[in-house]
Scaffold this active site. Structure first.
Site, PDB file in Angstrom:
ATOM      1  N   THR A  26     -16.809 -38.654 -32.651  1.00 59.20           N
ATOM      2  CA  THR A  26     -16.935 -39.278 -33.963  1.00 59.20           C
ATOM      3  C   THR A  26     -15.576 -39.648 -34.546  1.00 59.20           C
ATOM      4  O   THR A  26     -15.395 -40.723 -35.133  1.00 59.20           O
ATOM      5  CB  THR A  26     -17.645 -38.319 -34.946  1.00 59.20           C
ATOM      6  OG1 THR A  26     -18.791 -37.761 -34.310  1.00 59.20           O
ATOM      7  CG2 THR A  26     -18.062 -39.039 -36.207  1.00 59.20           C
TER       8      THR A  26
ATOM      9  N   ASP B 243     -20.978 -31.202 -23.246  1.00 56.67           N
ATOM     10  CA  ASP B 243     -20.535 -31.621 -24.587  1.00 56.67           C
ATOM     11  C   ASP B 243     -19.717 -30.521 -25.245  1.00 56.67           C
ATOM     12  O   ASP B 243     -19.657 -30.401 -26.477  1.00 56.67           O
ATOM     13  CB  ASP B 243     -21.732 -32.005 -25.469  1.00 56.67           C
ATOM     14  CG  ASP B 243     -21.348 -32.925 -26.613  1.00 56.67           C
ATOM     15  OD1 ASP B 243     -20.185 -33.388 -26.648  1.00 56.67           O
ATOM     16  OD2 ASP B 243     -22.195 -33.185 -27.488  1.00 56.67           O
TER      17      ASP B 243
ATOM     18  N   HIS C 128     -26.925 -37.473 -23.570  1.00 61.28           N
ATOM     19  CA  HIS C 128     -27.694 -36.759 -24.602  1.00 61.28           C
ATOM     20  C   HIS C 128     -29.168 -37.175 -24.587  1.00 61.28           C
ATOM     21  O   HIS C 128     -29.839 -37.153 -25.627  1.00 61.28           O
ATOM     22  CB  HIS C 128     -27.129 -37.002 -26.015  1.00 61.28           C
ATOM     23  CG  HIS C 128     -25.662 -36.781 -26.156  1.00 61.28           C
ATOM     24  ND1 HIS C 128     -24.974 -35.816 -25.461  1.00 61.28           N
ATOM     25  CD2 HIS C 128     -24.735 -37.410 -26.939  1.00 61.28           C
ATOM     26  CE1 HIS C 128     -23.696 -35.857 -25.805  1.00 61.28           C
ATOM     27  NE2 HIS C 128     -23.521 -36.818 -26.683  1.00 61.28           N
TER      28      HIS C 128
END
Length: 388
Positions: free
Chosen positions: A100, A284, A225
């Site tokens: 992000t 992740d 994901h």
């Protein structure tokens, strides 16, 4: 030099009990009998593998090695991962990336962290970019990064179907995919566009559109994901049946009502006679795992950990899969897909990246690039600033 004696080998196929001779950072010889000369031969360290299982070192293609997060404010920034976070969990090769935050976490810092971990003993690579489109690079382009920076193998993680992303158009994704593909062709790397899939309404639809509206091969696209919700899991099956490649996140463990564990989705995929070599898994790790309510408000924040990789292997075996099938998404499948020719397998001439498991599949010993990093369940090598 190192000789591992009498160890049961899964390469990831079961090939029985043998001895493994390691010379510097390579597997030099595998045989049922290896005799070391008494004279005029370098000193060889002997490691007794009786009762242990040797598997290839795990390859995790999606780790936030220099931290991530921040969706809840600056105090939510997750820390960098130390060396033993990888080695104690069997990860000997990783691909680092931004998420992000492409501002306070940048490509320069990511590359520096990758170089540090490489110096400390594991193998590292990087994706260039972050959630944003246009994305953030070291040179003037994604293509330039892939061609000129050794560690950069493709672009990612580009956010698709996520309120935190920049909502790239089909043309944006096609352009990025072309950049990564050509960069890979020129440099001999995989040239993959690695895409983060969020909880957005469109799910995998933008990726289907790339396939339909361009000439980009499946081999240059890797969405991840896909076990985070029921929509993506259903679309994942459709995408795989078309010939696509997908990445499943081991850190997702039914934390949402319709999330699916990595082992559960993988088992479903195999039941449809889809090749395990079209599936990779990654943790992740190092990134924040935020939970948002229906209005987009952050309700909870956790941190991904590399331990979920070996947990997923155990869970797959508990579900009835063979050791070989359980290992493939974290060893040979990512090695082939990412074009790591000497990784993902226990074989002569391959990198000496091995994990020795006990009878309960706990990690007993880890060898990375020929060096023992974990032995008798404890680290023998530490990161520069780790507490020994």
């Amino acid at each position: 030099m190192l000789l591992i004696k009498n160890v049961e080998i899964f390469d990831p196929r079961s090939i029985g009990k043998k001895n493994i001779f390691i010379c510097f950072d390579k597997i030099a010889y595998i045989s049922q009998r290896i005799n070391i000369p008494d004279k005029n031969f370098p000193q060889v360290e002997i490691l007794d593998g009786t009762g242990l299982k040797a598997i290839p070192g795990l390859i995790d293609l999606h780790i936030h090695i220099n931290g991530g997060g921040g969706e809840g404010g600056f105090y939510n920034r997750t820390p960098e991962l130390g060396l033993t976070k990888f080695t104690l969990n069997g990860v000997t090769t990783c691909v680092g990336l931004l998420g992000t935050d492409g501002i306070t976490r940048n490509m320069e810092g990511l590359l520096a962290k990758a170089q540090a971990l490489q110096s400390e003993g594991i193998s590292t690579y990087c994706w260039t970019g972050c959630y944003d489109v246009p994305t953030r690079t070291l040179t003037d382009s994604v293509r330039g990064d892939i061609i000129t920076v050794d560690k950069i193998i493709g672009a990612g993680e580009i956010a698709v179907s996520d309120h935190r992303g920049s909502h790239p158009s089909d043309e944006d994704l096609i352009h990025l995919a072309c950049e990564t593909r050509v960069g890979g062709l020129i440099s001999g790397k995989c040239g993959v566009l690695h895409m983060h899939l969020g909880d957005g309404k469109r799910g995998l639809t933008p990726i289907f559109d790339v396939i339909e509206n361009s000439d980009i091969p499946f081999e240059n696209l890797l969405p991840t994901h896909l076990n985070r919700n029921s929509l993506l899991s259903r679309q994942c099956m459709e995408y795989l049946k078309m010939g696509g490649f997908t990445d499943i996140t081991t850190g997702i463990k039914n934390e949402n009502d319709d999330a699916i564990s990595s082992s559960q989705l993988y088992q479903t995929i195999l039941k449809e006679n889809i090749s395990p070599y079209h599936v990779t898994m990654s943790s992740d790790a190092g990134g924040s795992m935020p939970f948002f309510d229906s209005s987009g408000k952050l309700t909870k924040l956790t941190i991904g950990m590399p331990s979920t990789d070996i947990d997923s292997i155990r869970e797959s075996i508990e579900r009835g899969l063979s050791m070989e099938l359980a290992l493939i998404p974290l060893t040979l499948s990512p090695a082939r897909f990412l074009k790591f020719p000497c990784k993902g397998k226990i074989a002569e001439g391959y990198d000496a990246d091995l994990v020795l498991l006990d009878d309960k599949l706990n990690i007993h010993t880890v060898i990375s690039r020929g060096k023992i990093m974990v032995q008798n369940y404890k680290p023998t090598a530490y990161g520069t600033f780790e507490n020994k």
